[in-house]
Design a protein around this motif. Structure first.
Motif, PDB file in Angstrom:
ATOM      1  N   ARG A 106      45.772  50.176  44.857  1.00  0.00           N
ATOM      2  CA  ARG A 106      45.949  49.463  45.866  1.00  0.00           C
ATOM      3  C   ARG A 106      45.965  48.197  45.310  1.00  0.00           C
ATOM      4  O   ARG A 106      46.699  47.152  45.503  1.00  0.00           O
ATOM      5  N   PHE A 107      45.120  47.525  44.400  1.00  0.00           N
ATOM      6  CA  PHE A 107      45.207  46.425  43.843  1.00  0.00           C
ATOM      7  C   PHE A 107      46.223  46.053  42.883  1.00  0.00           C
ATOM      8  O   PHE A 107      46.936  45.107  42.915  1.00  0.00           O
ATOM      9  N   TYR A 108      46.443  46.941  41.818  1.00  0.00           N
ATOM     10  CA  TYR A 108      47.718  46.855  40.950  1.00  0.00           C
ATOM     11  C   TYR A 108      49.131  46.729  41.643  1.00  0.00           C
ATOM     12  O   TYR A 108      49.764  45.970  41.302  1.00  0.00           O
ATOM     13  N   GLY A 109      49.134  47.615  42.786  1.00  0.00           N
ATOM     14  CA  GLY A 109      50.502  47.698  43.548  1.00  0.00           C
ATOM     15  C   GLY A 109      50.717  46.258  44.351  1.00  0.00           C
ATOM     16  O   GLY A 109      51.921  45.876  44.430  1.00  0.00           O
ATOM     17  N   ALA A 110      49.623  45.821  44.648  1.00  0.00           N
ATOM     18  CA  ALA A 110      49.903  44.278  45.213  1.00  0.00           C
ATOM     19  C   ALA A 110      50.111  43.547  44.112  1.00  0.00           C
ATOM     20  O   ALA A 110      50.921  42.355  44.321  1.00  0.00           O
ATOM     21  N   TYR A 111      49.032  43.516  43.082  1.00  0.00           N
ATOM     22  CA  TYR A 111      49.371  42.446  42.155  1.00  0.00           C
ATOM     23  C   TYR A 111      50.783  42.520  41.447  1.00  0.00           C
ATOM     24  O   TYR A 111      50.982  41.373  41.064  1.00  0.00           O
ATOM     25  N   GLY A 112      51.124  43.512  41.141  1.00  0.00           N
ATOM     26  CA  GLY A 112      52.520  43.637  40.562  1.00  0.00           C
ATOM     27  C   GLY A 112      53.579  42.921  41.311  1.00  0.00           C
ATOM     28  O   GLY A 112      54.358  42.158  40.780  1.00  0.00           O
ATOM     29  N   LEU A 113      53.444  43.116  42.626  1.00  0.00           N
ATOM     30  CA  LEU A 113      54.605  42.379  43.457  1.00  0.00           C
ATOM     31  C   LEU A 113      54.129  40.996  43.374  1.00  0.00           C
ATOM     32  O   LEU A 113      55.154  40.159  43.561  1.00  0.00           O
ATOM     33  N   TYR A 114      52.965  40.578  43.336  1.00  0.00           N
ATOM     34  CA  TYR A 114      52.719  39.026  43.253  1.00  0.00           C
ATOM     35  C   TYR A 114      53.131  38.397  42.064  1.00  0.00           C
ATOM     36  O   TYR A 114      53.682  37.432  41.975  1.00  0.00           O
ATOM     37  N   LEU A 115      53.227  39.252  40.819  1.00  0.00           N
ATOM     38  CA  LEU A 115      53.778  38.714  39.648  1.00  0.00           C
ATOM     39  C   LEU A 115      55.455  38.841  39.763  1.00  0.00           C
ATOM     40  O   LEU A 115      55.917  37.876  39.113  1.00  0.00           O
ATOM     41  N   ASP A 116      55.787  39.416  40.533  1.00  0.00           N
ATOM     42  CA  ASP A 116      57.236  39.795  40.816  1.00  0.00           C
ATOM     43  C   ASP A 116      57.872  38.779  41.781  1.00  0.00           C
ATOM     44  O   ASP A 116      59.024  38.762  41.973  1.00  0.00           O
ATOM     45  N   SER A 117      56.940  38.117  42.314  1.00  0.00           N
ATOM     46  CA  SER A 117      56.980  37.132  43.571  1.00  0.00           C
ATOM     47  C   SER A 117      58.182  36.159  42.948  1.00  0.00           C
ATOM     48  O   SER A 117      57.714  35.444  41.952  1.00  0.00           O
ATOM     49  N   PRO A 118      59.441  35.863  43.534  1.00  0.00           N
ATOM     50  CA  PRO A 118      60.181  35.045  42.854  1.00  0.00           C
ATOM     51  C   PRO A 118      60.106  33.579  43.350  1.00  0.00           C
ATOM     52  O   PRO A 118      59.059  33.254  44.002  1.00  0.00           O
ATOM     53  N   ASP A 119      60.905  32.736  42.597  1.00  0.00           N
ATOM     54  CA  ASP A 119      61.061  31.154  43.005  1.00  0.00           C
ATOM     55  C   ASP A 119      60.909  30.789  44.824  1.00  0.00           C
ATOM     56  O   ASP A 119      61.701  31.730  45.352  1.00  0.00           O
ATOM     57  N   PRO A 120      60.438  30.137  45.328  1.00  0.00           N
ATOM     58  CA  PRO A 120      60.202  29.738  46.714  1.00  0.00           C
ATOM     59  C   PRO A 120      61.727  29.661  47.328  1.00  0.00           C
ATOM     60  O   PRO A 120      61.748  29.751  48.307  1.00  0.00           O
ATOM     61  N   ARG A 121      62.674  29.289  46.488  1.00  0.00           N
ATOM     62  CA  ARG A 121      63.985  28.952  47.212  1.00  0.00           C
ATOM     63  C   ARG A 121      64.681  30.255  47.100  1.00  0.00           C
ATOM     64  O   ARG A 121      65.746  30.299  47.864  1.00  0.00           O
ATOM     65  N   LEU A 122      64.094  31.586  46.679  1.00  0.00           N
ATOM     66  CA  LEU A 122      64.927  32.613  46.788  1.00  0.00           C
ATOM     67  C   LEU A 122      64.224  33.540  47.943  1.00  0.00           C
ATOM     68  O   LEU A 122      63.255  33.112  48.500  1.00  0.00           O
ATOM     69  N   ASP A 123      64.787  34.589  48.069  1.00  0.00           N
ATOM     70  CA  ASP A 123      64.144  35.483  49.195  1.00  0.00           C
ATOM     71  C   ASP A 123      62.965  35.857  48.866  1.00  0.00           C
ATOM     72  O   ASP A 123      62.594  36.362  47.645  1.00  0.00           O
ATOM     73  N   GLN A 124      61.927  36.062  49.736  1.00  0.00           N
ATOM     74  CA  GLN A 124      60.664  36.363  49.589  1.00  0.00           C
ATOM     75  C   GLN A 124      60.147  37.607  50.047  1.00  0.00           C
ATOM     76  O   GLN A 124      58.887  37.859  50.404  1.00  0.00           O
ATOM     77  N   LEU A 125      61.169  38.618  50.116  1.00  0.00           N
ATOM     78  CA  LEU A 125      60.576  39.835  50.202  1.00  0.00           C
ATOM     79  C   LEU A 125      59.539  40.367  49.520  1.00  0.00           C
ATOM     80  O   LEU A 125      58.368  40.957  50.398  1.00  0.00           O
ATOM     81  N   GLN A 126      59.414  40.355  48.033  1.00  0.00           N
ATOM     82  CA  GLN A 126      58.294  40.530  47.437  1.00  0.00           C
ATOM     83  C   GLN A 126      56.991  39.854  47.772  1.00  0.00           C
ATOM     84  O   GLN A 126      56.000  40.546  47.902  1.00  0.00           O
ATOM     85  N   THR A 127      57.298  38.526  48.142  1.00  0.00           N
ATOM     86  CA  THR A 127      55.897  37.650  48.533  1.00  0.00           C
ATOM     87  C   THR A 127      55.417  38.498  49.681  1.00  0.00           C
ATOM     88  O   THR A 127      54.149  38.559  49.934  1.00  0.00           O
ATOM     89  N   HIS A 128      56.059  38.788  50.619  1.00  0.00           N
ATOM     90  CA  HIS A 128      55.464  39.238  51.972  1.00  0.00           C
ATOM     91  C   HIS A 128      54.940  40.703  51.835  1.00  0.00           C
ATOM     92  O   HIS A 128      53.919  41.073  52.545  1.00  0.00           O
ATOM     93  N   GLU A 129      55.555  41.448  50.927  1.00  0.00           N
ATOM     94  CA  GLU A 129      54.888  42.774  50.654  1.00  0.00           C
ATOM     95  C   GLU A 129      53.918  42.676  49.884  1.00  0.00           C
ATOM     96  O   GLU A 129      52.725  43.466  50.163  1.00  0.00           O
ATOM     97  N   SER A 130      53.647  41.848  49.012  1.00  0.00           N
ATOM     98  CA  SER A 130      52.558  41.603  48.263  1.00  0.00           C
ATOM     99  C   SER A 130      51.257  40.955  49.110  1.00  0.00           C
ATOM    100  O   SER A 130      50.160  41.630  49.068  1.00  0.00           O
ATOM    101  N   ILE A 131      51.675  40.132  50.029  1.00  0.00           N
ATOM    102  CA  ILE A 131      50.487  39.787  51.140  1.00  0.00           C
ATOM    103  C   ILE A 131      50.076  40.743  51.787  1.00  0.00           C
ATOM    104  O   ILE A 131      48.972  40.973  52.179  1.00  0.00           O
ATOM    105  N   ARG A 132      51.083  41.693  52.345  1.00  0.00           N
ATOM    106  CA  ARG A 132      50.635  42.491  53.202  1.00  0.00           C
ATOM    107  C   ARG A 132      49.839  43.802  52.369  1.00  0.00           C
ATOM    108  O   ARG A 132      48.802  44.072  53.018  1.00  0.00           O
ATOM    109  N   GLN A 133      49.937  44.125  51.219  1.00  0.00           N
ATOM    110  CA  GLN A 133      49.198  44.883  50.326  1.00  0.00           C
ATOM    111  C   GLN A 133      47.702  44.505  50.031  1.00  0.00           C
ATOM    112  O   GLN A 133      46.892  44.964  50.037  1.00  0.00           O
ATOM    113  N   PHE A 134      47.864  43.103  49.756  1.00  0.00           N
ATOM    114  CA  PHE A 134      46.650  42.409  49.487  1.00  0.00           C
ATOM    115  C   PHE A 134      45.663  42.376  50.610  1.00  0.00           C
ATOM    116  O   PHE A 134      44.260  42.705  50.649  1.00  0.00           O
TER     117      PHE A 134
END
Length: 268
Positions: A106-134
């Motif tokens: 559970r931790f690394y699943g969320a953490y990996g998406l955090y590491l993959d979270s893109p620049d704020p100017r781009l789509d933040q799908l990964q960021t939202h999913e990382s937040i949900r998993q954390f």
């Protein structure tokens, strides 16, 4: 001497490649698994993942099934393929909700998406999913030694989303009356950010932006709404001063306040 070392290195490489190719052709799942763990420990994650992909289904119902699935997820994580890793971590903890590696998955699943979270100017799908998993991780493991780190990462990801929205609010302000009145959109966007992320470090900038936008709205307003719009500027000025009496925009907002106040007094 140097040529001998190079020759030996090439021979070792060829030997290693030959060993790996023979493994790929082998039908012995247990042998592949032992080598997959060996490659994983050597940080040869691509080789480990390739072998594990072949045998993870074969191990269903066996004692090796749980560990092999977790190692497969970690092998993709080691390759920095965080999206694939996250999917396998999810498969692991849904298959083994009380497994040996469930908290880590559970931790690394969320953490990996955090590491993959893109620049704020781009789509933040990964960021939202990382937040949900954390958030789920902290719900399941509030006393974990990793809970504090998860909380800090959550704040960081939320700040990224707040910054993305802040950039949108600034863009609306800069567009002004281009193809419509964008000042209203700026106010709405800034206000939503303050509601959704009340502790954001951009709070002062957002309230300042609302003072500017509300002043511009007053300027372009029709007569019957003019006084109400200038009062909005005055109210927003007090909002700013109550929170940031020594803020970096005090002089600027005071000018807008004085101008709006004078317009109100002239109409009494």
């Amino acid at each position: 001497m140097r040529k001998i070392i190079v020759l030996l290195s090439v021979m070792l490489l060829l030997s290693s490649c030959g060993e790996y190719n023979r493994l790929l052709k082998s039908q012995d799942a247990d042998l592949k698994y032992s080598y997959a763990k060996k490659y994983f420990n050597q940080k040869k994650y691509t080789r480990a993942a390739t072998l594990l992909e072949e045998i993870v289904q074969y191990f269903r119902g066996r004692t090796e099934a749980e560990e092999s699935l977790y190692l497969l997820a970690q092998s993709y994580y080691g390759q920095k393929d965080y999206v694939t890793a996250s999917e396998y971590f999810k498969t692991y903890y849904t298959t083994y909700p009380k497994g040996e590696f469930t908290e880590l998955a559970r931790f690394y699943g969320a953490y990996g998406l955090y590491l993959d979270s893109p620049d704020p100017r781009l789509d933040q799908l990964q960021t939202h999913e990382s937040i949900r998993q954390f958030l789920l991780y902290m719900e399941y493991y509030p006393q974990s030694e990793r809970a504090k780190e998860a909380q800090n990462i959550l704040f960081e990801l939320q700040e990224k989303l707040a910054y993305k929205e802040y950039l949108a609010a600034k863009l609306y302000y800069n567009l002004g009356t281009y193809m419509g009145n964008n000042y209203s959109a700026c106010v709405i966007t800034a206000d939503n950010i303050l509601k959704n992320y009340p502790d954001t470090k951009y709070r002062e900038e957002l309230i300042y932006l609302m003072v500017l936008s509300k002043y511009e709205l007053a300027i372009v307003s029709v007569d019957e709404r003019l006084q109400g719009r200038y009062r909005d500027v005055v109210d927003e000025y007090y909002n700013y001063m109550n929170e940031f009496p020594e803020g970096k925009y005090v002089k600027q907002v005071k000018k807008y306040f004085d101008s709006a106040n004078n317009k109100i007094e002239k109409n009494y």
